[in-house]
Design a protein around this motif. Structure first.
Motif, PDB file in Angstrom:
ATOM      1  N   VAL A 138      32.761-159.411  -4.811  1.00  0.00           N
ATOM      2  CA  VAL A 138      33.452-158.996  -3.593  1.00  0.00           C
ATOM      3  C   VAL A 138      34.951-159.213  -3.735  1.00  0.00           C
ATOM      4  CG1 VAL A 138      33.781-159.527  -1.144  1.00  0.00           C
ATOM      5  CG2 VAL A 138      31.464-159.335  -2.091  1.00  0.00           C
ATOM      6  N   ARG A 139      35.333-160.386  -4.214  1.00  0.00           N
ATOM      7  CA  ARG A 139      36.760-160.693  -4.341  1.00  0.00           C
ATOM      8  C   ARG A 139      37.443-159.759  -5.336  1.00  0.00           C
ATOM      9  NH1 ARG A 139      34.514-166.140  -4.533  1.00  0.00           N
ATOM     10  NH2 ARG A 139      34.774-167.158  -2.504  1.00  0.00           N
ATOM     11  N   ASN A 159      37.886-156.318  -3.873  1.00  0.00           N
ATOM     12  CA  ASN A 159      39.054-156.346  -2.991  1.00  0.00           C
ATOM     13  C   ASN A 159      40.348-156.239  -3.786  1.00  0.00           C
ATOM     14  OD1 ASN A 159      38.001-158.647  -0.287  1.00  0.00           O
ATOM     15  ND2 ASN A 159      37.465-156.526  -0.711  1.00  0.00           N
ATOM     16  N   LEU A 182      33.572-151.515  -0.662  1.00  0.00           N
ATOM     17  CA  LEU A 182      32.256-152.150  -0.712  1.00  0.00           C
ATOM     18  C   LEU A 182      31.332-151.482   0.303  1.00  0.00           C
ATOM     19  CD1 LEU A 182      33.587-155.777  -0.947  1.00  0.00           C
ATOM     20  CD2 LEU A 182      32.047-154.757  -2.631  1.00  0.00           C
ATOM     21  N   VAL A 184      29.440-160.868   2.804  1.00  0.00           N
ATOM     22  CA  VAL A 184      30.535-159.936   2.512  1.00  0.00           C
ATOM     23  C   VAL A 184      31.553-159.957   3.645  1.00  0.00           C
ATOM     24  CG1 VAL A 184      31.173-157.527   2.139  1.00  0.00           C
ATOM     25  CG2 VAL A 184      29.120-158.441   1.060  1.00  0.00           C
ATOM     26  N   THR A 214      35.471-160.463   2.587  1.00  0.00           N
ATOM     27  CA  THR A 214      36.275-159.283   2.294  1.00  0.00           C
ATOM     28  C   THR A 214      37.533-159.200   3.157  1.00  0.00           C
ATOM     29  OG1 THR A 214      36.193-156.876   2.007  1.00  0.00           O
ATOM     30  CG2 THR A 214      35.051-157.786   3.917  1.00  0.00           C
ATOM     31  N   THR A 235      41.291-148.900   3.030  1.00  0.00           N
ATOM     32  CA  THR A 235      40.629-149.682   1.977  1.00  0.00           C
ATOM     33  C   THR A 235      41.385-149.599   0.660  1.00  0.00           C
ATOM     34  OG1 THR A 235      38.487-149.313   3.033  1.00  0.00           O
ATOM     35  CG2 THR A 235      38.468-150.024   0.735  1.00  0.00           C
TER      36      THR A 235
END
Length: 351
Positions: free
Chosen positions: A193-194, A197, A203, A216, A220, A349
Motif C-alpha cells: 500500500v505504501r 502510494n 489501489l 488500506v 493510504t 490519485t
C-alpha cells in the motif's frame, strides 16, 4: 451517445486463452464475449481498466461454480494462493497483449499513463486503456516486480482477487454473506500500500475482505476506490460494499464503479442474465445516496461475468444510459457516472 469509461474488464484473459485467434478477437466485430474494437466503437466505449488476472488451476474435484451461483444460497471455497514465480510469466504475457492491442489498432486505441492522455483520447475519439492488476500474485514480497510493471504502464492494482495473496485476503463468492470474512493485510500488504502510494498507483478495493479494506483505509493517502462493486444493502453478496464502507469511500473523495455481474446485482443473488433494470437502478440509486454524484461510475466486468440481457455486451451499454434517462437522471449526472468521475478520481490519485 454518452462516452463510457469503464472500471473493469477481463478481455486480456480471452487473448491469453486464444493466442492463435487474437487478431479476430480484437479487430473483428464478433458475437462471442463482450468486447472487441468494433463493438467498443459502436457502443461508445471511451476506455477503461484492462485487468491482468491470473486464472487458478482447475482441480478435478473443483465445484461447479456457475451451477452453484444459479441456486442461492451458496458459499464457494476459494482457490489456493498462487506464488509470484508462477504468476509473473502470465502477467507479463497479458501486459504484452495490451501493448499489442495498441499497436494493432492503427491509432484507434492507446494505453495511457496520465489523466492528460485520457482526456486527449476522449477529445480525439481514441479508446484509452489503463493497465490494471486484479490480484497482486505477480508481485514478489520485496516489491521489485511492482517497479517493473509500473515502468510498463501499471497504474492501478487490487492487492487481491478473491483468493489469498502474500499481501492479504479476498472475499469468497457467497450469498447471502457480508465481506467480513477473515484477516486483514499482511506486513507485505502494508508495504505494498505504501509503495503504491509513493508510485501513485491506484489501489482497488474490489474483492478485498472487510478487514483488509479498513487496513488500506488507515494507511493510504489516496482516495478509496472500488472499480467494480455494488451495494450490499441491495444485494447481500460478500462481494458488495456495506454502507459503512461506502461512507469511508465518500469521505476519502473516492468512488465505486457499478459492477454489471448479475449475481452482484440481482436481489435474489442468482447469476441468470434474464433480469430487467429495476435491480440495476436500485444499486445506482443507493450508491448515489451514499457516495454523492461525484462518487459513482461504471465498472462492467465485461468478459469476466454474466451481464444483464438488456446490456448484452459493450455494443449495448448505451441501453443502460437510456435506462438512467428514463429513471430520471439528468444529462449532467449521467456524464459524471459515465466517465467524468473516473477522470476526477484518477487526477487526485495519480497527481
Amino acid at each position: 451517445m454518452i462516452p463510457v469509461f469503464d472500471g473493469h474488464n477481463d478481455f486480456l484473459l480471452r487473448l491469453l486463452d486464444h493466442p492463435d485467434q487474437r487478431d479476430t478477437l480484437w479487430l473483428k466485430d464478433g458475437r462471442e464475449g463482450h468486447l472487441d474494437l468494433p463493438r467498443m466503437q459502436r457502443g461508445g466505449f471511451a476506455g477503461g481498466f484492462f485487468a491482468i488476472y491470473i486464472p487458478s488451476p482447475i482441480a478435478h474435484d473443483a465445484p461447479d461454480y456457475m451451477a452453484a451461483m444459479e441456486n442461492p444460497p451458496f458459499a464457494l471455497p476459494l482457490p489456493d494462493l498462487i506464488d509470484h514465480h508462477t504468476a509473473q510469466p502470465i502477467a507479463l504475457a497479458k501486459a504484452g497483449h495490451l501493448l499489442w492491442m495498441e499497436r494493432a489498432s492503427g491509432g484507434a486505441f492507446k494505453v495511457c499513463r496520465t489523466v492528460a492522455e485520457l482526456r486527449e483520447c476522449l477529445a480525439k475519439g481514441v479508446i484509452s486503456a489503463i493497465l490494471h492488476m486484479e490480484g497482486a500474485e505477480a508481485i514478489d514480497p520485496d516489491l521489485d516486480a511492482l517497479h517493473s510493471f509500473h515502468a510498463m504502464g501499471l497504474r492501478s492494482l487490487g492487492p487481491v482477487w478473491s483468493r489469498p495473496t502474500v499481501f492479504g485476503h479476498g472475499v469468497p463468492f457467497a450469498y447471502p454473506s457480508g465481506p467480513d470474512t477473515g484477516k486483514g493485510l499482511t506486513k507485505a500488504g502494508k508495504r505494498l500500500v505504501r509503495e503504491c502510494n509513493r508510485l501513485r498507483i491506484m489501489l482497488d478495493m474490489s474483492h478485498i475482505n472487510e478487514a483488509g479494506f479498513w487496513d488500506v483505509a488507515a494507511l493510504t493517502d489516496a482516495p478509496l476506490v472500488a472499480t467494480h462493486s455494488n451495494a450490499h444493502a441491495v444485494t447481500p453478496s460478500s462481494r458488495n460494499l456495506t454502507d459503512r464502507q461506502l461512507a469511508a469511500i465518500r469521505d476519502s473523495g473516492g468512488m465505486v464503479g457499478l459492477n454489471y455481474a448479475t449475481s452482484f446485482l440481482r436481489r435474489d443473488g442468482k447469476q441468470s442474465a434474464e433480469m430487467g433494470w429495476e435491480d440495476v437502478l436500485a444499486h445506482l440509486d443507493h450508491l448515489l445516496q451514499h457516495l454523492g454524484e461525484d462518487g459513482v461510475g461504471l465498472g462492467s466486468d465485461y468478459d469476466g461475468a454474466t451481464i444483464p440481457v438488456g446490456i448484452g455486451d459493450v455494443a449495448g451499454q448505451q441501453n443502460l444510459i437510456e435506462a438512467m434517462r428514463r429513471h430520471g437522471y439528468g444529462e449532467r449526472l449521467i456524464a459524471k457516472i459515465a466517465h467524468e468521475n473516473w477522470f476526477r478520481v484518477l487526477d487526485r490519485t495519480w497527481g
